[in-house]
Scaffold this motif. Structure first.
Motif, PDB file in Angstrom:
ATOM      1  N   PRO A  47       9.896   3.273  26.193  1.00 27.29           N
ATOM      2  CA  PRO A  47      10.455   1.940  26.544  1.00 27.29           C
ATOM      3  C   PRO A  47      10.861   0.452  26.133  1.00 27.29           C
ATOM      4  N   TRP A  48      11.769  -0.395  26.139  1.00 30.31           N
ATOM      5  CA  TRP A  48      11.324  -1.652  25.659  1.00 30.31           C
ATOM      6  C   TRP A  48      13.235  -1.961  26.355  1.00 30.31           C
ATOM      7  N   PHE A  49      12.935  -2.721  27.243  1.00 32.18           N
ATOM      8  CA  PHE A  49      13.645  -2.743  28.239  1.00 32.18           C
ATOM      9  C   PHE A  49      14.928  -4.363  27.607  1.00 32.18           C
ATOM     10  N   ARG A  50      15.831  -4.369  27.503  1.00 31.99           N
ATOM     11  CA  ARG A  50      16.772  -5.741  27.657  1.00 31.99           C
ATOM     12  C   ARG A  50      17.508  -5.334  28.486  1.00 31.99           C
ATOM     13  N   MET A  51      18.125  -6.781  28.121  1.00 29.09           N
ATOM     14  CA  MET A  51      19.638  -6.906  28.989  1.00 29.09           C
ATOM     15  C   MET A  51      20.725  -5.451  29.277  1.00 29.09           C
ATOM     16  N   GLU A  52      21.244  -5.039  28.089  1.00 31.65           N
ATOM     17  CA  GLU A  52      21.787  -4.133  27.824  1.00 31.65           C
ATOM     18  C   GLU A  52      21.515  -3.264  28.821  1.00 31.65           C
ATOM     19  N   ASP A  53      20.178  -2.554  28.991  1.00 37.39           N
ATOM     20  CA  ASP A  53      19.742  -1.537  29.247  1.00 37.39           C
ATOM     21  C   ASP A  53      20.306  -1.855  30.752  1.00 37.39           C
ATOM     22  N   ILE A  54      20.507  -2.972  31.443  1.00 38.29           N
ATOM     23  CA  ILE A  54      20.826  -3.043  32.495  1.00 38.29           C
ATOM     24  C   ILE A  54      22.510  -2.734  32.797  1.00 38.29           C
ATOM     25  N   ARG A  77      -1.410  -2.385  26.568  1.00 39.65           N
ATOM     26  CA  ARG A  77      -1.079  -2.776  27.728  1.00 39.65           C
ATOM     27  C   ARG A  77       0.480  -2.749  27.744  1.00 39.65           C
ATOM     28  N   LEU A  78       0.882  -1.284  28.740  1.00 38.48           N
ATOM     29  CA  LEU A  78       2.195  -0.677  29.322  1.00 38.48           C
ATOM     30  C   LEU A  78       2.444  -1.943  30.489  1.00 38.48           C
ATOM     31  N   PHE A  79       3.792  -2.093  30.489  1.00 41.51           N
ATOM     32  CA  PHE A  79       4.010  -2.733  31.996  1.00 41.51           C
ATOM     33  C   PHE A  79       3.673  -1.374  33.446  1.00 41.51           C
ATOM     34  N   LYS A  80       3.496  -1.583  33.869  1.00 44.76           N
ATOM     35  CA  LYS A  80       2.997  -0.380  35.218  1.00 44.76           C
ATOM     36  C   LYS A  80       4.589   0.617  35.235  1.00 44.76           C
ATOM     37  N   ALA A  81       4.238   1.959  36.112  1.00 42.40           N
ATOM     38  CA  ALA A  81       5.712   2.180  36.461  1.00 42.40           C
ATOM     39  C   ALA A  81       5.825   1.766  37.840  1.00 42.40           C
ATOM     40  N   ASN A  82       7.089   1.815  38.417  1.00 43.77           N
ATOM     41  CA  ASN A  82       7.554   1.959  39.792  1.00 43.77           C
ATOM     42  C   ASN A  82       7.312  -0.910  39.345  1.00 43.77           C
ATOM     43  N   SER A  83       7.416  -1.123  38.582  1.00 46.25           N
ATOM     44  CA  SER A  83       7.455  -2.782  38.021  1.00 46.25           C
ATOM     45  C   SER A  83       8.669  -2.769  38.462  1.00 46.25           C
ATOM     46  N   ILE A  84       8.798  -4.456  38.461  1.00 44.65           N
ATOM     47  CA  ILE A  84      10.490  -4.522  38.618  1.00 44.65           C
ATOM     48  C   ILE A  84      10.598  -6.064  37.462  1.00 44.65           C
ATOM     49  N   ILE A  85      11.662  -5.897  37.152  1.00 45.82           N
ATOM     50  CA  ILE A  85      11.626  -7.145  35.841  1.00 45.82           C
ATOM     51  C   ILE A  85      12.790  -7.712  35.716  1.00 45.82           C
ATOM     52  N   ILE A  86      12.677  -8.632  36.320  1.00 45.78           N
ATOM     53  CA  ILE A  86      13.746  -9.788  36.943  1.00 45.78           C
ATOM     54  C   ILE A  86      14.058 -10.707  35.224  1.00 45.78           C
ATOM     55  N   ALA A  87      15.091 -11.418  34.411  1.00 46.02           N
ATOM     56  CA  ALA A  87      15.201 -12.532  33.978  1.00 46.02           C
ATOM     57  C   ALA A  87      15.020 -13.972  34.242  1.00 46.02           C
ATOM     58  N   THR A  88      14.084 -13.955  33.666  1.00 41.15           N
ATOM     59  CA  THR A  88      13.655 -16.172  33.722  1.00 41.15           C
ATOM     60  C   THR A  88      14.276 -16.564  33.164  1.00 41.15           C
ATOM     61  N   SER A  89      14.681 -16.632  32.490  1.00 37.50           N
ATOM     62  CA  SER A  89      15.247 -17.199  30.786  1.00 37.50           C
ATOM     63  C   SER A  89      17.249 -16.163  30.919  1.00 37.50           C
ATOM     64  N   ALA A  90      17.786 -17.334  29.928  1.00 34.18           N
ATOM     65  CA  ALA A  90      19.309 -16.826  29.378  1.00 34.18           C
ATOM     66  C   ALA A  90      19.675 -16.701  31.015  1.00 34.18           C
ATOM     67  N   ILE A  92      19.752 -15.531  33.958  1.00 30.99           N
ATOM     68  CA  ILE A  92      18.663 -15.457  34.969  1.00 30.99           C
ATOM     69  C   ILE A  92      18.917 -14.808  35.748  1.00 30.99           C
ATOM     70  N   GLY A  93      18.255 -14.304  36.733  1.00 31.38           N
ATOM     71  CA  GLY A  93      18.456 -13.175  38.518  1.00 31.38           C
ATOM     72  C   GLY A  93      18.648 -11.643  38.096  1.00 31.38           C
ATOM     73  N   ASP A  94      19.545 -11.460  37.069  1.00 34.26           N
ATOM     74  CA  ASP A  94      19.294  -9.861  36.093  1.00 34.26           C
ATOM     75  C   ASP A  94      18.013  -9.494  36.663  1.00 34.26           C
ATOM     76  N   HIS A  95      18.343  -8.004  37.077  1.00 34.22           N
ATOM     77  CA  HIS A  95      16.778  -7.503  37.620  1.00 34.22           C
ATOM     78  C   HIS A  95      16.765  -5.826  37.539  1.00 34.22           C
ATOM     79  N   ALA A  96      15.999  -4.990  38.017  1.00 31.61           N
ATOM     80  CA  ALA A  96      15.984  -3.547  37.646  1.00 31.61           C
ATOM     81  C   ALA A  96      14.633  -3.663  38.123  1.00 31.61           C
ATOM     82  N   LEU A  97      14.542  -1.840  38.487  1.00 32.78           N
ATOM     83  CA  LEU A  97      13.722  -1.672  38.396  1.00 32.78           C
ATOM     84  C   LEU A  97      13.075  -0.001  37.428  1.00 32.78           C
TER      85      LEU A  97
END
Length: 414
Positions: A47-54, A77-90, A92-97
């Motif tokens: 899974p490769w997440f973008r803003m469209e997913d949120i 190396r993948l990002f771990k399960a139960n990580s939080i992604i948060i937009a830090t450019s463009a 900004i602030g949109d986030h997801a678990l």
């Protein structure tokens, strides 16, 4: 809200320690594999997440729209399960678990709780607390042509450390708030859809079930004249002057009828243009899809309105609202379909519009039906406009209680 009040005012909300983001989380940056290498974008399983997913699927996600192969993962190396992604450019602030191992694009920074601290935190509590982090991010961006978060401050942003039981209780309450908000939105959308279907049903019925209507079937060419608009460009439009209707505005701005225009042209330009008289229809002859072709608005203004190319003026002697509503019916849509041409741009001609048949009852019946349909349409529009306000009011209430629950006095070290 008594449970919320007890949590906020009771001993569970006494002063707590805070921990800096950089000490609580492992921080990683998202990235986009090279698009020049087609193998990075075929047979994807990661899974490769973008803003469209949120935007499309919400803020707690277990899968993405786009996947990449293992070979495209840097160092495997993948990002771990139960990580939080948060937009830090463009955006900004949109986030997801994200509840599964994954990657994201470079718009996101990924934060995952350090392994040794995992037992001290409820991940849902941290996810909700990231709403406050998001507010901080939006208020602390770098001053450049491309907005991005002040990452030094980002790493130093502090999270409270109440007991895990308190964290879990707060997360449970906020989950309930989120569910209630989603239920309200679904209920309001269902109500809107019901009103929309009701309006469509009665509109179509008005043009098909009345015996006086069935007995007076004529072609549009028999009862009116089609006049092609001409010569008006978007660059000709002004904020004042002679009323003007551009064909593109029929798709985006006007409803069934109007007595005011969004735009104007100067008097000299208007002399060179064809105009709609009060009571005429103005019809857009082009659109991106079949549904938009021949969308019409009845011009009811006292003065003439200049009309652009790719639009047609239909001059007739029927009730203008009745005529305009006819152009919305499934009866009209079914007839026009066989006349539409084009691929990327769909269009219909004046001569083909003239071949479409309409039922013409006495003028009194036309006026009554037009007025009744306008009342129903206004109720539909009122419902549609009230939904965002009602959702926003509930969201503000939710945000207030969320912030109350997530605010803890900071324990001072002697």
């Amino acid at each position: 809200m008594s449970e919320v009040t007890q949590l906020v005012e009771g001993p569970n909300h006494e002063a707590v320690e805070y921990i800096a983001l950089q000490d609580l989380f492992d921080i990683r940056n998202g990235y986009t594999p090279s698009r020049a290498d087609e193998s990075n974008w075929t047979n994807g399983v990661v899974p490769w997440f973008r803003m469209e997913d949120i935007r499309e699927n919400g803020n707690v996600l277990d899968d993405s729209i786009t996947h990449i192969p293992i070979s495209a993962v840097k160092g495997g190396r993948l990002f771990k399960a139960n990580s939080i992604i948060i937009a830090t450019s463009a955006t900004i602030g949109d986030h997801a678990l994200i509840t599964v191992p994954h990657l994201s694009n470079q718009r996101f920074t990924s934060i995952s709780v350090k392994e040794e601290l995992g037992k001290n935190f409820n991940i849902k509590f941290l996810y909700y607390y990231c709403s406050l982090l998001a507010e901080w991010c939006r208020a602390n961006t770098t001053k450049s042509s491309f907005a991005s978060v002040n990452m030094d401050g980002f790493r130093k942003f502090k999270f409270p450390m109440p007991s895990v039981s308190v964290q879990s209780k707060i997360a449970e309450i906020l989950d309930t708030f989120t569910e209630l908000e989603a239920e309200l939105e679904a209920e309001l959308e269902a109500e809107l859809e019901a009103r929309r279907q009701q309006f469509s049903y009665y509109r179509d019925k008005a043009f098909s079930s009345n015996s006086a209507i069935k007995e007076n079937l004529v072609s549009l060419g028999e009862i009116g004249e089609f006049i092609r608009g001409n010569g008006m460009q978007k660059s000709d439009l002004r904020d004042s002057g002679i009323p003007a209707i551009h064909y593109g505005q029929i798709h985006t701005f006007y409803r069934t009828s109007t007595s005011v225009t969004k735009s104007f042209v100067d008097a000299e330009k208007a002399l060179k243009l064809r105009v709609a008289h009060s009571g005429d229809l103005v019809i857009a002859t082009t659109a991106e899809d079949n549904a938009g072709v021949a969308k019409a608005v009845a011009w009811l203004g006292e003065d003439d309105a200049a009309v652009s190319g790719d639009a047609i003026i239909y001059r007739h002697t029927l009730d203008p609202k009745y005529m305009s509503y006819f152009f919305q019916t499934t009866i009209f849509q079914a007839q026009k379909k066989r006349f539409i041409s084009g691929t990327k741009v769909r269009r219909i001609s004046r001569s083909d519009l003239a071949k479409i048949f309409i039922s013409v009852p006495p003028m009194g019946v036309q006026t009554e039906l037009g007025n009744q349909l306008e009342i129903m349409e206004n109720l539909l529009i009122d419902t549609k406009m009230s939904i965002p306000a009602e959702i926003n009011a509930r969201r503000k209430q939710y945000e207030y209680y969320r912030n109350q629950l997530l605010t803890f006095p900071e324990q001072k070290n002697d």
